[in-house]
Design a protein around this motif. Sequence first.
Motif, PDB file in Angstrom:
ATOM      1  N   UNK A  24       0.854  -1.185   0.000  1.00 56.20           N
ATOM      2  CA  UNK A  24       0.000   0.000   0.000  1.00 56.20           C
ATOM      3  C   UNK A  24       0.888   1.232   0.000  1.00 56.20           C
ATOM      4  N   UNK A  25       0.622   2.155  -0.891  1.00 61.14           N
ATOM      5  CA  UNK A  25       1.326   3.428  -0.936  1.00 61.14           C
ATOM      6  C   UNK A  25       0.424   4.499  -0.358  1.00 61.14           C
ATOM      7  N   UNK A  26       1.015   5.599   0.083  1.00 62.95           N
ATOM      8  CA  UNK A  26       0.202   6.698   0.613  1.00 62.95           C
ATOM      9  C   UNK A  26       0.202   7.892  -0.331  1.00 62.95           C
ATOM     10  N   UNK A  27       0.971   7.830  -1.410  1.00 61.37           N
ATOM     11  CA  UNK A  27       1.037   8.917  -2.384  1.00 61.37           C
ATOM     12  C   UNK A  27       0.291   8.505  -3.650  1.00 61.37           C
ATOM     13  N   UNK A  28      -0.830   9.164  -3.912  1.00 66.22           N
ATOM     14  CA  UNK A  28      -1.666   8.823  -5.063  1.00 66.22           C
ATOM     15  C   UNK A  28      -0.912   8.997  -6.378  1.00 66.22           C
ATOM     16  N   UNK A  29      -0.158  10.062  -6.530  1.00 64.67           N
ATOM     17  CA  UNK A  29       0.590  10.324  -7.757  1.00 64.67           C
ATOM     18  C   UNK A  29       1.584   9.218  -8.072  1.00 64.67           C
ATOM     19  N   UNK A  42      -5.353   0.305 -10.512  1.00 65.06           N
ATOM     20  CA  UNK A  42      -5.042   0.965  -9.253  1.00 65.06           C
ATOM     21  C   UNK A  42      -6.250   0.903  -8.333  1.00 65.06           C
ATOM     22  N   UNK A  43      -6.047   0.391  -7.140  1.00 62.54           N
ATOM     23  CA  UNK A  43      -7.074   0.371  -6.099  1.00 62.54           C
ATOM     24  C   UNK A  43      -6.714   1.461  -5.106  1.00 62.54           C
ATOM     25  N   UNK A  44      -7.592   2.441  -4.963  1.00 63.98           N
ATOM     26  CA  UNK A  44      -7.338   3.520  -4.014  1.00 63.98           C
ATOM     27  C   UNK A  44      -8.417   3.502  -2.937  1.00 63.98           C
ATOM     28  N   UNK A  45      -7.977   3.585  -1.694  1.00 67.50           N
ATOM     29  CA  UNK A  45      -8.894   3.611  -0.547  1.00 67.50           C
ATOM     30  C   UNK A  45      -8.649   4.912   0.204  1.00 67.50           C
ATOM     31  N   UNK A  46      -9.704   5.669   0.398  1.00 65.01           N
ATOM     32  CA  UNK A  46      -9.654   6.918   1.160  1.00 65.01           C
ATOM     33  C   UNK A  46     -10.457   6.713   2.432  1.00 65.01           C
ATOM     34  N   UNK A  74      -3.475  -5.643  -8.052  1.00 66.99           N
ATOM     35  CA  UNK A  74      -3.634  -4.190  -8.082  1.00 66.99           C
ATOM     36  C   UNK A  74      -2.391  -3.473  -7.584  1.00 66.99           C
ATOM     37  N   UNK A  75      -2.186  -2.285  -8.117  1.00 66.45           N
ATOM     38  CA  UNK A  75      -1.322  -1.315  -7.460  1.00 66.45           C
ATOM     39  C   UNK A  75      -2.226  -0.724  -6.394  1.00 66.45           C
ATOM     40  N   UNK A  76      -1.727  -0.498  -5.182  1.00 63.29           N
ATOM     41  CA  UNK A  76      -2.614  -0.090  -4.090  1.00 63.29           C
ATOM     42  C   UNK A  76      -2.191   1.227  -3.469  1.00 63.29           C
ATOM     43  N   UNK A  77      -3.181   2.048  -3.159  1.00 63.56           N
ATOM     44  CA  UNK A  77      -2.941   3.344  -2.533  1.00 63.56           C
ATOM     45  C   UNK A  77      -3.970   3.551  -1.428  1.00 63.56           C
ATOM     46  N   UNK A  78      -3.480   3.868  -0.239  1.00 60.53           N
ATOM     47  CA  UNK A  78      -4.348   4.097   0.921  1.00 60.53           C
ATOM     48  C   UNK A  78      -4.042   5.497   1.442  1.00 60.53           C
ATOM     49  N   UNK A  79      -5.033   6.391   1.381  1.00 61.35           N
ATOM     50  CA  UNK A  79      -4.813   7.787   1.744  1.00 61.35           C
ATOM     51  C   UNK A  79      -5.671   8.142   2.953  1.00 61.35           C
TER      52      UNK A  79
END
Length: 173
Positions: A24-29, A42-46, A74-79
């Motif tokens: 999980x990354x924290x940078x959406x860009x 890309x799976x993004x969770x806010x 998925x590439x994953x992003x958790x913000x």
Amino acid sequence: MVEVLAMTAIALMSFGVSGDSAQWQSDYGKALAASQADSRPLLIVLDNPSDPATAASEDQLVAEGEQEELLNAYERCHVDVSTEYGKKVADAFKAKEFPFAAIIDKTGSVVLCKKTGKVSDEEWQKTLTTYQSGVKPLRVEQTSFFRGSEGINTSVVSPSYCPSCQKKAQQGY
């Protein structure tokens, strides 16, 4: 001495390489760029992890068991939306209610799916399975029958349920 160097090298390599190919990354860009580079969705969770009412389910974010294979597609992003950066990302997605999840296609240009609020484990698994290829699922066309003729194959494939449209499709317009 050689054994010590070999053990040290192995230990250092194991810190740099993880069995879980996508953390999980924290940078959406950065996550979006990685998604495009790897040609993966890309799976993004806010969410706001400090507030249980608006936090995503931890069980759904952990790559273990059956879910590991799905999440690794998925590439994953958790913000965290309680931060200034998180608020900007939430505004970009027009997210007002949390937790919020979105799946972006493997080109990074189309939002394939959005989910707002808490979702059941079953719905989460189904959503991850549906979009893991990173392309929009094909539309399922409905087959309907015109009731005017008995014994004649009158099936019509039409994307519409409108009776008038069905009649026109039956007549070949």
